[in-house]
Design a protein around this motif. Structure first.
Motif, PDB file in Angstrom:
ATOM      1  N   ILE A  80       0.846  -1.187   0.000  1.00 14.31           N
ATOM      2  CA  ILE A  80       0.000   0.000   0.000  1.00 14.31           C
ATOM      3  C   ILE A  80       0.886   1.243   0.000  1.00 14.31           C
ATOM      4  O   ILE A  80       1.602   1.493   0.968  1.00 14.31           O
ATOM      5  N   PRO A  81       0.864   2.033  -1.074  1.00 14.80           N
ATOM      6  CA  PRO A  81       1.630   3.282  -1.093  1.00 14.80           C
ATOM      7  C   PRO A  81       0.908   4.366  -0.310  1.00 14.80           C
ATOM      8  O   PRO A  81      -0.325   4.399  -0.269  1.00 14.80           O
ATOM      9  N   THR A  85       1.206   1.998   7.849  1.00 16.30           N
ATOM     10  CA  THR A  85       0.453   1.089   8.709  1.00 16.30           C
ATOM     11  C   THR A  85      -0.568   0.316   7.879  1.00 16.30           C
ATOM     12  O   THR A  85      -1.088   0.822   6.880  1.00 16.30           O
ATOM     13  N   CYS A  86      -0.853  -0.883   8.332  1.00 11.75           N
ATOM     14  CA  CYS A  86      -1.825  -1.737   7.649  1.00 11.75           C
ATOM     15  C   CYS A  86      -3.222  -1.469   8.197  1.00 11.75           C
ATOM     16  O   CYS A  86      -3.388  -0.939   9.303  1.00 11.75           O
ATOM     17  N   TYR A  87      -4.205  -1.860   7.430  1.00 13.57           N
ATOM     18  CA  TYR A  87      -5.593  -1.751   7.865  1.00 13.57           C
ATOM     19  C   TYR A  87      -5.886  -2.800   8.919  1.00 13.57           C
ATOM     20  O   TYR A  87      -5.184  -3.815   9.005  1.00 13.57           O
ATOM     21  N   PRO A  88      -6.932  -2.564   9.738  1.00 13.37           N
ATOM     22  CA  PRO A  88      -7.278  -3.546  10.782  1.00 13.37           C
ATOM     23  C   PRO A  88      -7.475  -4.938  10.187  1.00 13.37           C
ATOM     24  O   PRO A  88      -8.067  -5.098   9.120  1.00 13.37           O
ATOM     25  N   HIS A  95       7.593  -1.842   6.481  1.00 18.15           N
ATOM     26  CA  HIS A  95       7.198  -0.541   5.932  1.00 18.15           C
ATOM     27  C   HIS A  95       8.453   0.233   5.575  1.00 18.15           C
ATOM     28  O   HIS A  95       9.549  -0.089   6.033  1.00 18.15           O
ATOM     29  N   GLY A  96       8.296   1.231   4.749  1.00 19.46           N
ATOM     30  CA  GLY A  96       9.445   2.030   4.340  1.00 19.46           C
ATOM     31  C   GLY A  96       9.036   3.110   3.371  1.00 19.46           C
ATOM     32  O   GLY A  96       8.048   3.810   3.592  1.00 19.46           O
ATOM     33  N   THR A 156       5.605   7.163   1.588  1.00 17.27           N
ATOM     34  CA  THR A 156       5.823   5.961   2.394  1.00 17.27           C
ATOM     35  C   THR A 156       5.084   4.776   1.764  1.00 17.27           C
ATOM     36  O   THR A 156       4.280   4.938   0.853  1.00 17.27           O
ATOM     37  N   CYS A 157       5.344   3.597   2.282  1.00 17.28           N
ATOM     38  CA  CYS A 157       4.650   2.393   1.825  1.00 17.28           C
ATOM     39  C   CYS A 157       4.700   1.339   2.920  1.00 17.28           C
ATOM     40  O   CYS A 157       5.532   1.422   3.832  1.00 17.28           O
ATOM     41  N   VAL A 158       3.811   0.379   2.816  1.00 20.49           N
ATOM     42  CA  VAL A 158       3.770  -0.722   3.763  1.00 20.49           C
ATOM     43  C   VAL A 158       3.392  -1.992   3.004  1.00 20.49           C
ATOM     44  O   VAL A 158       2.618  -1.937   2.045  1.00 20.49           O
TER      45      VAL A 158
END
Length: 162
Positions: A80-81, A85-88, A95-96, A156-158
């Motif tokens: 995810i760009p 953080t990820c969704y619930p 991440h980075g 950012t991205c994860v």
């Protein structure tokens, strides 16, 4: 964080100045097995190096490693760009910052997410500028709405899994 690697390898892709070069950045094994020993000169596979010091001090010219993680048939993974953080209900793998090839290079590249704590290949610090050269992606306002994005901020991205 515990990571299950299928294998750790070399980040590879085409030469950034070759217009017909593949856009993909792949993760090649460190133990290649060859079938044939000759072919016509058609496509090329080069290593990938960091093209500046954005991701870590003294990263410019360092060669990029990669990893392919084990995946169960019931596991989904997504990059995810724009967030770290990820969704619930999703687990953060890492991440980075979002990275790609420089926009003025002849050959394009896919977006990849580089870990906030990047690693380098041993003895890979010679800045050859041969192969893929990756750097940070910055937001550009216009059709991309600002706010919530900010013009010229690194994105950012994860990478999340479930």
């Amino acid at each position: 964080m515990f990571k299950l690697f299928l294998y750790i390898g070399y980040a590879v892709g085409g030469l950034y100045t070759e217009q017909g070069s593949s856009q993909d950045i792949l993760c090649a094994t460190t133990n290649p097995v060859f079938g044939k020993t000759s072919s016509s000169d058609f496509g090329h596979l080069y290593g990938v190096e960091y093209d500046n010091d954005f991701f870590a001090p003294h990263a410019n010219g360092e060669d990029m490693p990669c990893a392919v993680c084990n995946r169960k048939s019931t596991t989904s993974s997504i990059m995810i760009p724009g967030t770290s953080t990820c969704y619930p209900g999703w687990r953060t793998d890492y991440h980075g910052y979002l990275a790609t090839e420089y926009q003025a290079h002849a050959s394009g590249s896919n977006y990849i997410c580089i870990d906030i704590n990047p690693e380098f290949l041993v003895a890979g610090s010679v800045n050859t500028n041969i192969g893929r050269l990756v750097g940070p992606v910055i937001a550009k306002c216009g059709i991309l709405k600002c706010p919530p994005y900010h013009d010229k901020y690194p994105v950012t991205c994860v990478v999340c899994s479930k």
